[in-house]
Design a protein around this motif. Sequence first.
Motif, PDB file in Angstrom:
ATOM      1  N   LYS A   1       5.440  25.989 -60.636  1.00 27.65           N
ATOM      2  CA  LYS A   1       5.099  25.820 -62.048  1.00 27.65           C
ATOM      3  C   LYS A   1       4.503  27.127 -62.589  1.00 27.65           C
TER       4      LYS A   1
ATOM      5  N   SER B   1      -3.987  25.706 -64.148  1.00 31.35           N
ATOM      6  CA  SER B   1      -2.593  25.398 -63.842  1.00 31.35           C
ATOM      7  C   SER B   1      -2.508  24.405 -62.686  1.00 31.35           C
TER       8      SER B   1
ATOM      9  N   PHE C   1      10.770  22.775 -64.404  1.00 29.15           N
ATOM     10  CA  PHE C   1       9.781  23.282 -65.341  1.00 29.15           C
ATOM     11  C   PHE C   1       8.906  24.369 -64.727  1.00 29.15           C
TER      12      PHE C   1
ATOM     13  N   ASN D   1       5.706  27.429 -66.290  1.00 27.40           N
ATOM     14  CA  ASN D   1       4.962  27.916 -67.442  1.00 27.40           C
ATOM     15  C   ASN D   1       5.771  28.923 -68.245  1.00 27.40           C
ATOM     16  N   GLY D   2       5.933  28.650 -69.513  1.00 25.88           N
ATOM     17  CA  GLY D   2       6.643  29.567 -70.383  1.00 25.88           C
ATOM     18  C   GLY D   2       8.131  29.283 -70.489  1.00 25.88           C
TER      19      GLY D   2
ATOM     20  N   PRO E   1       1.066  17.125 -65.587  1.00 28.08           N
ATOM     21  CA  PRO E   1       0.892  18.565 -65.819  1.00 28.08           C
ATOM     22  C   PRO E   1       2.054  19.379 -65.252  1.00 28.08           C
ATOM     23  N   GLU E   2       2.773  18.813 -64.295  1.00 34.90           N
ATOM     24  CA  GLU E   2       3.861  19.594 -63.693  1.00 34.90           C
ATOM     25  C   GLU E   2       5.010  19.807 -64.681  1.00 34.90           C
ATOM     26  N   ASN E   3       4.986  19.061 -65.782  1.00 34.96           N
ATOM     27  CA  ASN E   3       6.068  19.190 -66.755  1.00 34.96           C
ATOM     28  C   ASN E   3       5.660  19.883 -68.049  1.00 34.96           C
ATOM     29  N   ILE E   4       4.424  20.334 -68.124  1.00 39.26           N
ATOM     30  CA  ILE E   4       3.994  20.989 -69.361  1.00 39.26           C
ATOM     31  C   ILE E   4       3.244  22.280 -69.072  1.00 39.26           C
ATOM     32  N   ASP E   5       3.270  23.158 -70.071  1.00 38.75           N
ATOM     33  CA  ASP E   5       2.620  24.462 -69.932  1.00 38.75           C
ATOM     34  C   ASP E   5       1.122  24.328 -69.714  1.00 38.75           C
ATOM     35  N   THR E   6       0.576  25.252 -68.957  1.00 43.62           N
ATOM     36  CA  THR E   6      -0.866  25.241 -68.711  1.00 43.62           C
ATOM     37  C   THR E   6      -1.648  25.337 -70.019  1.00 43.62           C
TER      38      THR E   6
ATOM     39  N   VAL F   1      -1.758  21.900 -71.300  1.00 40.59           N
ATOM     40  CA  VAL F   1      -2.692  21.105 -70.497  1.00 40.59           C
ATOM     41  C   VAL F   1      -4.117  21.389 -70.959  1.00 40.59           C
TER      42      VAL F   1
END
Lengths: 398, 529, 522
Positions: A83, A138, A285, A287-288, C309-314, C317
């Motif tokens: 991720k 994260s 998925f 980040n970004g 959270p594994e499917n969305i940007d930090t 989150v």
Amino acid sequence: MINFSRSLEPNNTMVIPTPFHERSFAANRRGHWTSWAGYTIADEYTHADLEYFAVRNQCGVFDLTPMIKYHISGVDAEAYLNKLFTRDIRKIKASQVAYVLFCNESGYTLDDGTLFKFSNSEYIFCSQDRHLPWLLDSAIGFDVEIKDRTDKIAALAVQGPTSAAILKRMGLDGIENLPPFQMQSFQYQRDDLIVSRTGFTGDLGYELWIDPYLAIKLWDDLFTCGQNYGIEPFGSKALEMLRIEAGFILPHKDFLPANHVIRVNRGRTPFELGYGRLVDFDKGFFNGRQALLKAQQNGPRYQLVGLEIDGNKPAYDAWIYQNKRKNVGTITSAMWSPSCKTNIALAWLDANAKTDNLWVDIYTNKELKWHKNMVSCKVVKRPFFNPARRNAVPALDF
Amino acid sequence: MNNYDAIVIGAGHNGLVNACYLARADLKTLVLERNPYIGGASVTRELYPGFSYTNCSYVCSLFRPEIFRQLELSRHGLQVIPYDGGCTFTQDGNYLATYNDHEAQRREFARFSARDAEAYDDYATDVMRHCRFIKPWLLRTPPDPVSRKAKDIKGLWQLYKDLQVLTEAQIYDTLEFYTISCGDYLNRYFESDVIKGHISNSSIIGTGLGPYSPGSAYVLLHHYMGEVDGRIGSWGVARGGMGAIANALASSFKASQGEIKTDCSVENLIVKEGKAVGVALENGDEYYADTIVSNLDVKRTFLKVVDKQHLPQDFVTQVQQFKIRGSSGKLNIALDGMPTFPALPEGSTAIRGHVNIIDSMERLERGYDDWKNGTWSKDPFVDLLIPTQTDPTMVPPGKQMMSVFVQYAPPVLNTGEWTEEDKQAFGQTVIDAIAQYSPDFKDLILHAEIRTPQDIENEAGLTQGNIFHGELTLDQLLFNRPIPGYAQYRSPIPGFYMCGSSTHPGGGVMGAPGANAAREILADKRMTV
Amino acid sequence: MSNQYDIIIIGAGLNGLVCANILAKKGRKVLVLEANKQVGGLANTREFASGFKVSAGAHLLYGLHPDIYRLCDVQESKIEFADKNISTLVINQNKEFINYSSGEDSQIIYSSSLSEQQNSDWSNFQNRMKTFSDILFDLANKTPPRLKNGSIQDYKTLFNTGLKLKRLDKQNLRQFLRIIGMNIYDLADESFTDNLQKAAICFESALGTRLGPRAPNTVYNWLNRYSIINRQPAGLSVPRGGIGSLSQAFANAALIKGVDISVSSRVEKILIADNQVKGVQLSGGEKFAARQVISNADIKKTMLSMVGPENIDTDVVRRVSYIPMQGTTAKMHLALNQLLEPITHNVSDFQSRIIYAPDADFIERASNSIKYNQYTHEPTFEITFPSVQDSSLAPAGKHVMSVLIPYVPYEHKEGWAQRKERFENHIIEQLEYIFPGIHAAIEHVETLTPADIERQFNITGGHWHHGEIGLERFMMLRPTAGFAQYKTPIDGLFLCGADCHPGGDLSGAPGMNAANTVLQSK
């Protein structure tokens, strides 16, 4: 009454010596020091040019300890890193070292770094900047533990043509067979010495990672074994020359970490940095991802390029012009390359700028009089200097 | 001759800045000051033999470099010296220091939380992003959103353009930042109570808000907008005390043929045919000018100096409704020597900056609860500074001067007006609080001046002793400051202007209201500086 | 029942049901999945003691957006109201009181000591605020407009709002721009001379939030609440059978339109592939497929648990976890064996909504302790006696008392397990001061702290508005940047809960607006 006993720690403002300090201090003939991430690092031991040539010709040793090292472990470590980073972490094998980038939701690069994989559940991530809050946030929803191990691991870069020979003499059997971007663990004084074939010099070279209590011993062994192989310590000035020649980018110089720019669109996407190949949209998925998909569609706004510039005056902080008129970019890093005997630079060009008919205006101060020189330049492939020994397996003796 | 081109009421720093600009435009300008000394709240006085008391404002960083330069304050003797350090003492005997060096600061934070130490960089970047948005507005006249005049529409367009430079996400961040509480904001970045306590104190200084009050995050900016020598966010003291600012301004003013009269308390604005034409003093003297500028806060100006009959009723009501909340007091202490602070290591620079003894937002907020209740905080927030460490000119050799800004202290107690006993008890609360962290402190005290909000009102003329001439809340910022429709330094009476901190952009020893007002006055006269 | 739908709605709260009705009316095949055994979410009626029923969440109806009956084909005339136009009685410890009507043109009905002038202060204030609250009301049924990169619709909304502001006369516009960021305490102080009047205004603004009246931004909260109360033809009201019967009416209307409603169906995961919603999976493992999923659950539960959270940007989150969602209001239900002594010696006391709030400072003090995760020892209350209006809720001769206690923390510093019983006893003790003899009349007590509300109604934090409401979380900032248009970063996933604009108070508006957004999206 307040008990003041617990606060009697010494002043916390001193630059910290690294575990190698005793030796690097003794080796430093110049007394030039710099602070890297709050640690004392030699700027120059003798002279940057000489140190530079020691790396290109024999073997140089650089104190890498201040490199930020995050230890990441847990059953979800792989999923978590997948991720975090734009690359597909699942494709990285144990004992492999991978160059990675990570982005924020706008697709702007937060930093780059190297990821050392020990197993599916244990990694070490090394970067220039600190990122603990980002790494921790994260990790929400993942079963991982993240620890800053920067001061728990001492590190030396051993770089140059004779580096493999020296390590072999030190008893690291089979080191010559270690391919680039791989690491291997060796028994050393009843402890582990991790050696990775990595570096920031673009030459044959290794990075050695060890428990700080063995640091001095390691330094001594290296210099003893390297005595006949021209081993020399080198400082941050020489490193800067080496890394530009190698075409490596440096955060805060060639790009700005997206979380530290005031004007947010001064961030750069991996595509703009020229690392589109490190973005894997097929892995699910990360980040970004959404922003990068869009960025890929829209195309980059800028391109990071290597330049060869006429003449011999380094083009520090210069502007780049198309046809001597239109400003199409700026130089970020520049130097005279002693190995290529060429004037080289890293630069940002507007994405739509044509790459022919490019000019750089270089200001030179000749005995207190400034001269403006418009000189021709051309875009070239990086790295500028790329010797065959860099990637040869087995590593050549010299 | 009692005729002038312009008269400025009040020789505070904004009045003097304003007067300087007017005088530089060749207006024959007179400044009238009620006290026997100039400076208003930027003042240094000898209250104990050999000791210079900077007894109101005590630091400067917000002072606009543009003004410094234009008024040639360096030539007139002003030197601003930045200082390092500052710390928060914790209740368990530890301390958290402030350092200029990035890595030293990070390691210092890391003693409390490794995460927070690194989060501070993100926080600082984000706050800087907000500063960048607001900073150009300090020296701009707020546009009137109701007006259809070209310059107001231009101003609003500028505001829109400034917003559109930001990304969409940043626009929302900005809107949120101006309305959110400091507590909510800091909780996003930090986990350590001590670190949050350490940072949050700049969100409440001078206000009638607690760190958990919405709108307090914005006040953090007032701490970060400052600069000394281009170092954003750094703070400094004026060599010789804050009075040196007033003195340099006065010197610059006099060099432009300006005239200052002290001991001249203005009783009344003289209005003829609806226009301001002069002022009458308490002693009966009258001075005339077609431009009168008040550096007093808006309540004093329009409820005391101007006769109600000259003002629209609605305007008077709004002036009455203007929120000026006294929330702070001050102790100025002459010391026989440097007190020791055993929590700090030997030779620490932390003691050179702001010293703070509230180590959590909760304690700060509880102090605010006391104030709401009409008492001074029993566990007070103090911003303690010993400027004589870097500026020994202010005291006899070997002695020290301690400036203690105290919050919260109400302008009126729930038992009624402040009595002498209350005042002493208040002072004792503060001295006891400091002595917890410095065992020899009490024995070193030679003289202590205790100033309640009431004293500050009486001496410096700040209503309720509020250092900002009015709350810095959304309803009193930009085009709402001080009164909607009168945010451009003009009053309902032609020829009568405001230049105090009640006007945009507000308080702090910044000089911006004075400079902005001068620009508007000269524009009315079709002149420029 | 096939497992393939056009749209799945997670949660059968009022907003979910409104949303389902509107979408089904447009021909969509809709499934509503509810974790609890009954529909309604916080709009429900349940038995809390043998023979005693109560509206366990909201106990008054005052916020339903007037368009909703029509849009959902729920005829208002068919809803049987136990009582309409309920007045509000504000009392203090000295048994002084004012009683005012709610809804359009609120007026003081009677009082212990108000002068003529003070009576008209009230009406004048309401009239003055109406102009401003109308601006907010007009925004209540709009999707908040993006302030950059917006669609034509967004610019239209912005332009129209701008136009409305511009149409205000200068004086009013200036006032609006001033008071919108103010605290309600000062506004009340500027507008009234009577303590109970001030207290009434302050209490209304504070309801459901953690802010005391002296906190900036509270005028916005008051205006927001007032904007909708002001448009209720029935004023403050309760349906016969409690609030639950309103939910039932909307559920029935949905069923008629062919909506499938499945209770005791807890959604565990929202299924996503390549950032596109595919359906949902229940805790039992059963899967339902749909291209569009609308969540009436709160944003934290939806994004951090169901999406994960594994499917969305930090960054997302972070933004979602920053939303303050800790509940602030406790609820207490009392089964009484008899009605209490009237307070004002007026028999209609118990028909009113009773507010115990002596003055604005009292409310402010009550708000202090929640900041430190404690409950206040001098609480304010909103109290109704539903069985007085609706005898079906209690055995003959007996009564139900429903009490809202503002400023009760979600987590108690010492843990609710330790403190809940003491809290309950303390509240009863306080009620005894107001209603002497209550202690003896109590047959049974049920106390719901925000933590209990979280557990029983599946709302993170147990917050009335699914998260704090205020100027800092208004329009494009509600629930947080990037989610304000009922959309989420996941294609096909929408939100329709009270954490969306314009917020809770059983307005149904988030459900209505979300439905419109879904209809407009492809």
